[in-house]
Write an enzyme that holds these catalytic residues in place. Structure first.
Site, PDB file in Angstrom:
ATOM      1  N   LYS A  92       0.820  -1.203   0.000  1.00 32.97           N
ATOM      2  CA  LYS A  92       0.000   0.000   0.000  1.00 32.97           C
ATOM      3  C   LYS A  92       0.866   1.270   0.000  1.00 32.97           C
ATOM      4  CE  LYS A  92      -3.954  -2.316   0.584  1.00 32.97           C
ATOM      5  NZ  LYS A  92      -3.585  -3.734   0.743  1.00 32.97           N
TER       6      LYS A  92
HETATM    7  C1  LIG Z   1      -4.302  -4.867   0.344  1.00 35.69           C
HETATM    8  C2  LIG Z   1      -3.519  -6.124   0.301  1.00 35.69           C
HETATM    9  C3  LIG Z   1      -3.791  -7.139  -0.627  1.00 35.69           C
HETATM   10  C4  LIG Z   1      -4.954  -7.045  -1.587  1.00 35.69           C
HETATM   11  O1  LIG Z   1      -4.772  -6.048  -2.553  1.00 35.69           O
HETATM   12  P1  LIG Z   1      -6.019  -5.517  -3.399  1.00 35.69           P
HETATM   13  O2  LIG Z   1      -5.505  -4.368  -4.167  1.00 35.69           O
HETATM   14  O3  LIG Z   1      -7.045  -5.128  -2.382  1.00 35.69           O
HETATM   15  O4  LIG Z   1      -6.472  -6.647  -4.236  1.00 35.69           O
HETATM   16  C5  LIG Z   1      -2.971  -8.244  -0.647  1.00 35.69           C
HETATM   17  N1  LIG Z   1      -1.950  -8.380   0.216  1.00 35.69           N
HETATM   18  C6  LIG Z   1      -1.663  -7.436   1.131  1.00 35.69           C
HETATM   19  C7  LIG Z   1      -0.540  -7.672   2.075  1.00 35.69           C
HETATM   20  C8  LIG Z   1      -2.421  -6.278   1.200  1.00 35.69           C
HETATM   21  O5  LIG Z   1      -2.132  -5.345   2.108  1.00 35.69           O
END
Ligand SMILES: *Cc1c(COP(=O)(O)O)cnc(C)c1O
Length: 499
Positions: free
Chosen positions: A112
């Site tokens: 993120k």
């Molecule tokens: C948010 C997240 C995901 C999922 O990603 P999306 O964009 O919501 O599909 C997968 N792994 C981790 C560690 C995340 O923080």
């Protein structure tokens, strides 16, 4: 380039799309076209640093931002103080046909950060362009990682505040500690008595509520979103797919134009959608493999054409993917419907009112040409962490391991040996208890806390515990508020913490 709403006729500029987050008709903003990435562009990218690559790709989408604004933003976002690897998003070779794209080198140890280190800069510039003088209040629903990444990104950013809702019992210990220890004058964290879907639905309803908008306006504030419904979250994610390809070219793992695949651990469909956008731009991606945990709503969708919420919600060891309503799928539906916003609105209404919708065989056929989908449950995920560690002496977090397992099964089933990049979304230290249990056995770690498990991971991998995890041992908890799962409670809580 302009941006359309996936549900209608709204048309705005890039900065307006980023500032508002969600379209007024409830739809998501999508780019009016996909800029094309030529071979000459790709050759240039090979020799660039990550921030330079980001600037080049962002400028293709963010037409009403000046080159200086973009350069300044990427330099601040992807600086060496914030990312602990000089490559920012390094590609690690696992074996001859498998690599790992590591997206967890930022301040909060999850992918993120790739978008949320940048978004506050884009948001502030967007506010300036719009002459917006009110405070921008960022509302965030998190399944664990977005919350902390948004808090870090927006912390003490002039003219903004950030309120995060997380499911009280639905995040890992490290994830919770990361959020509730966040300092800064403008950060707020609320534990919701519900799951992630409750948090996400509540936040969406707050965006749509006129009375809430009025209450906020009376306090001199406007709302925006840092969730992946905001296009400003997606565009920085397109960059790392292209950057990974440039890295593979640079080290001679592939020839120019050669097909690769990516397998992406998926929850809200934001990460993999950015991969799809890179593919639309011409990046040679054969197929995108969508990997889910036991919450396999997307696997069923790609295999049947029916998206159905009539199913159990499972809590898993990959909590950031414990999601049943995958918001960003709407953007893919829009493409599958030949950009017919009316049709997308109908599907979304059916989902709300009847809990399911179906897209029909023809559209399904088209989607299956681009996506392959499967899932891995918790026992398989733990086994995968162990297998990869034993074979390659590489530690994966549970989300990444879901992707790795799905890839293993895909190869066994199809015999397809195309070079595949596993998109790694979190540091193993962020989910230390599950990873240590996978490596040492459940019994060996049963009574250990996340810190003791981090120490185990450090000793088996011969890598230091990340400083961000170490710091949590002593940081004071500063956010303790709890709120109910209904939208009214969430609204009251926001007004209360912002007062
Ligand atoms: C948010 C997240 C995901 C999922 O990603 P999306 O964009 O919501 O599909 C997968 N792994 C981790 C560690 C995340 O923080």
């Amino acid at each position: 380039m302009s941006y359309f709403s996936s549900r209608g006729r709204t048309c705005v500029s890039a900065s307006q799309a980023i500032l508002s987050g969600l379209a007024p008709d409830g739809g998501l903003f999508v780019p009016s076209y996909y800029p094309s990435l030529t071979q000459a562009d790709m050759e240039q990218l090979v020799d660039m640093t990550y921030p330079e690559r980001a600037a080049k790709i962002l400028s293709m989408y963010l037409e009403d931002y000046t080159p200086d604004e973009i350069r300044e933003s990427v330099r601040a976002a992807y600086s060496q103080e914030r990312f602990d690897d000089p490559a920012v998003a390094p590609v690690h070779n696992l074996d001859g046909c498998t690599c790992v794209l590591e997206l967890f080198h930022g301040p909060t140890l999850a992918f993120k950060d790739m978008a949320l280190q940048l978004l506050p800069h884009l948001m502030r510039q967007a506010a300036r362009k719009a002459g917006e003088e009110r405070e921008i209040c960022i509302l965030v629903a998190t399944s664990g990682d977005t919350g902390k990444a948004a808090l870090e990104g927006f912390r003490d950013v002039e003219g903004t505040s950030c309120v995060v809702f997380y499911p009280r019992d639905g995040v890992s210990d490290i994830q919770r500690l990361q959020m509730v220890t966040t300092g800064g004058r403008n950060t707020h964290v609320l534990a919701v008595e519900g799951n992630f879907d409750d948090c996400q639905r509540g936040v969406k309803e707050l965006f749509e509520s006129e009375s809430f908008a009025t209450a906020m306006a009376e306090r001199g504030k406007i709302l925006s979103s840092a969730n992946s419904i905001n296009f400003g979250r997606l565009v920085p994610q397109i960059v790392y797919y292209i950057s990974a390809y440039a890295d593979l070219l640079a080290r001679g793992s592939i020839r120019m134009g050669q097909d690769v695949q990516f397998v992406v651990p998926t929850g809200n469909f934001g990460n993999i959608l950015a991969g799809y956008y890179a593919r639309c731009m011409g990046l040679p991606i054969r197929r995108l493999i969508c990997a889910s945990n036991r919450n396999d709503v997307l696997t069923d969708f790609f295999n049947t054409g029916i998206y159905s919420l009539r199913r159990m919600f499972h809590r898993t060891i990959s909590p950031s993917m414990d999601i049943l309503v995958s918001s960003n799928l709407e953007r893919l539906l829009y493409e599958s419907a030949d950009r017919d916003g009316e049709l997308v609105s109908t599907w979304m209404r059916q989902l709300r009112e009847c809990g399911s919708y179906g897209v029909g065989d023809q559209r399904m056929e088209w989607m299956r040409g681009v996506f392959y989908a499967d899932y891995a449950d918790d026992p398989d995920t733990l086994q995968e962490i162990r297998d990869v560690f034993v074979q390659d002496h590489y530690l994966m977090d549970p989300h990444t391991a879901v992707a790795s397992r799905v890839l293993r099964n895909y190869r066994r089933r199809t015999g397809d040996e195309t070079l595949c990049v596993i998109v790694s979304t979190a540091s193993p230290f962020k989910f230390a208890q599950s990873v240590a249990a996978a490596i040492q056995g459940e019994a060996a770690v049963r009574n250990l806390d996340a810190f003791a498990c981090s120490d185990i991971l450090s000793s088996v991998s011969e890598r230091p515990v990340p400083a961000q995890v170490q710091a949590l041992r002593t940081l004071p908890v500063v956010h303790q508020d709890v709120c109910g799962a209904c939208t009214e409670d969430m609204a009251q809580s926001v007004l209360h913490v912002l007062k």
